[in-house]
Write a protein that holds these residues in place. Structure first.
Motif, mmCIF file in Angstrom:
data_model
loop_
_atom_site.group_PDB
_atom_site.id
_atom_site.type_symbol
_atom_site.label_atom_id
_atom_site.label_comp_id
_atom_site.label_asym_id
_atom_site.label_seq_id
_atom_site.Cartn_x
_atom_site.Cartn_y
_atom_site.Cartn_z
ATOM 1 N N ILE A 52 0.839 -1.201 0.000
ATOM 2 C CA ILE A 52 0.000 0.000 0.000
ATOM 3 C C ILE A 52 0.874 1.251 0.000
ATOM 4 N N ALA A 53 1.913 1.260 0.814
ATOM 5 C CA ALA A 53 2.806 2.426 0.865
ATOM 6 C C ALA A 53 3.478 2.646 -0.488
ATOM 7 N N CYS A 54 3.897 1.569 -1.140
ATOM 8 C CA CYS A 54 4.514 1.700 -2.467
ATOM 9 C C CYS A 54 3.512 2.228 -3.480
ATOM 10 N N TYR A 55 2.252 1.827 -3.358
ATOM 11 C CA TYR A 55 1.221 2.358 -4.255
ATOM 12 C C TYR A 55 1.032 3.852 -4.019
ATOM 13 N N VAL A 56 1.062 4.271 -2.766
ATOM 14 C CA VAL A 56 0.948 5.702 -2.444
ATOM 15 C C VAL A 56 2.081 6.461 -3.116
ATOM 16 N N ASP A 63 6.125 11.512 0.367
ATOM 17 C CA ASP A 63 6.147 11.619 1.832
ATOM 18 C C ASP A 63 5.222 10.595 2.478
ATOM 19 N N GLY A 64 4.031 10.423 1.919
ATOM 20 C CA GLY A 64 3.087 9.434 2.435
ATOM 21 C C GLY A 64 3.613 8.023 2.288
ATOM 22 N N CYS A 65 4.298 7.773 1.188
ATOM 23 C CA CYS A 65 4.916 6.468 0.947
ATOM 24 C C CYS A 65 5.973 6.184 2.007
ATOM 25 N N ALA A 66 6.873 7.142 2.218
ATOM 26 C CA ALA A 66 7.950 6.962 3.194
ATOM 27 C C ALA A 66 7.388 6.776 4.601
ATOM 28 N N LYS A 67 6.352 7.532 4.934
ATOM 29 C CA LYS A 67 5.734 7.403 6.248
ATOM 30 C C LYS A 67 5.124 6.010 6.409
ATOM 31 N N GLY A 68 4.439 5.536 5.380
ATOM 32 C CA GLY A 68 3.835 4.205 5.438
ATOM 33 C C GLY A 68 4.878 3.101 5.563
ATOM 34 N N LEU A 69 5.986 3.246 4.841
ATOM 35 C CA LEU A 69 7.040 2.227 4.920
ATOM 36 C C LEU A 69 7.715 2.229 6.288
ATOM 37 N N THR A 70 7.984 3.416 6.839
ATOM 38 C CA THR A 70 8.626 3.449 8.157
ATOM 39 C C THR A 70 7.684 2.906 9.232
ATOM 40 N N GLN A 71 6.389 3.166 9.104
ATOM 41 C CA GLN A 71 5.419 2.606 10.053
ATOM 42 C C GLN A 71 5.357 1.086 9.930
ATOM 43 N N ALA A 72 5.700 0.561 8.745
ATOM 44 C CA ALA A 72 5.715 -0.886 8.540
ATOM 45 C C ALA A 72 7.044 -1.507 8.971
ATOM 46 N N GLY A 73 7.958 -0.671 9.508
ATOM 47 C CA GLY A 73 9.208 -1.199 10.038
ATOM 48 C C GLY A 73 10.403 -1.087 9.118
ATOM 49 N N VAL A 74 10.280 -0.356 8.026
ATOM 50 C CA VAL A 74 11.393 -0.180 7.089
ATOM 51 C C VAL A 74 12.230 1.005 7.562
ATOM 52 N N ALA A 75 13.557 0.873 7.499
ATOM 53 C CA ALA A 75 14.454 1.961 7.891
ATOM 54 C C ALA A 75 14.192 3.195 7.025
ATOM 55 N N GLY A 76 14.345 4.374 7.622
ATOM 56 C CA GLY A 76 14.031 5.629 6.944
ATOM 57 C C GLY A 76 14.735 5.835 5.623
ATOM 58 N N ILE A 77 16.032 5.550 5.576
ATOM 59 C CA ILE A 77 16.796 5.763 4.341
ATOM 60 C C ILE A 77 16.358 4.793 3.242
ATOM 61 N N VAL A 78 16.011 3.574 3.637
ATOM 62 C CA VAL A 78 15.522 2.576 2.673
ATOM 63 C C VAL A 78 14.135 2.988 2.170
#
Length: 88
Positions: A52-56, A63-78
């Motif tokens: 879902i974050a990648c779709y965003v 910004d919404g994508c990065a926020k969704g990925l970090t909330q899913a446990g992905v490191a910020g830089i990744v």
């Protein structure tokens, strides 16, 4: 030509034009996969939240994508790198 006779012709032309744009557009699936691949290469399992974050990101909200990925446990830089890939 009467106006009522022109309306169907205009609608057909519009449908053909929009159909041509849809056929010429690149597949969105590959863009989402590029985002997911970056996340997966860093050792994270691709979950629905990551998809879902990648779709965003694909629709242009980096910004919404990065926020969704970090909330899913992905490191910020990744997350940032993955979200930059999504709309390309």
């Amino acid at each position: 030509m009467r106006r009522s006779a022109r309306v169907p012709g205009v609608l057909v032309a519009l449908a053909l034009a929009l159909g041509g744009v849809a056929v010429a557009a690149p597949a969105a699936h590959a863009d989402i996969e590029a985002c997911q691949n970056i996340v997966q290469l860093q050792g994270a399992e691709v979950t629905d939240a990551i998809r879902i974050a990648c779709y965003v990101g694909l629709v242009g909200d980096e910004d919404g994508c990065a926020k969704g990925l970090t909330q899913a446990g992905v490191a910020g830089i990744v997350a940032t790198a993955a979200c930059r890939e999504a709309p390309q």
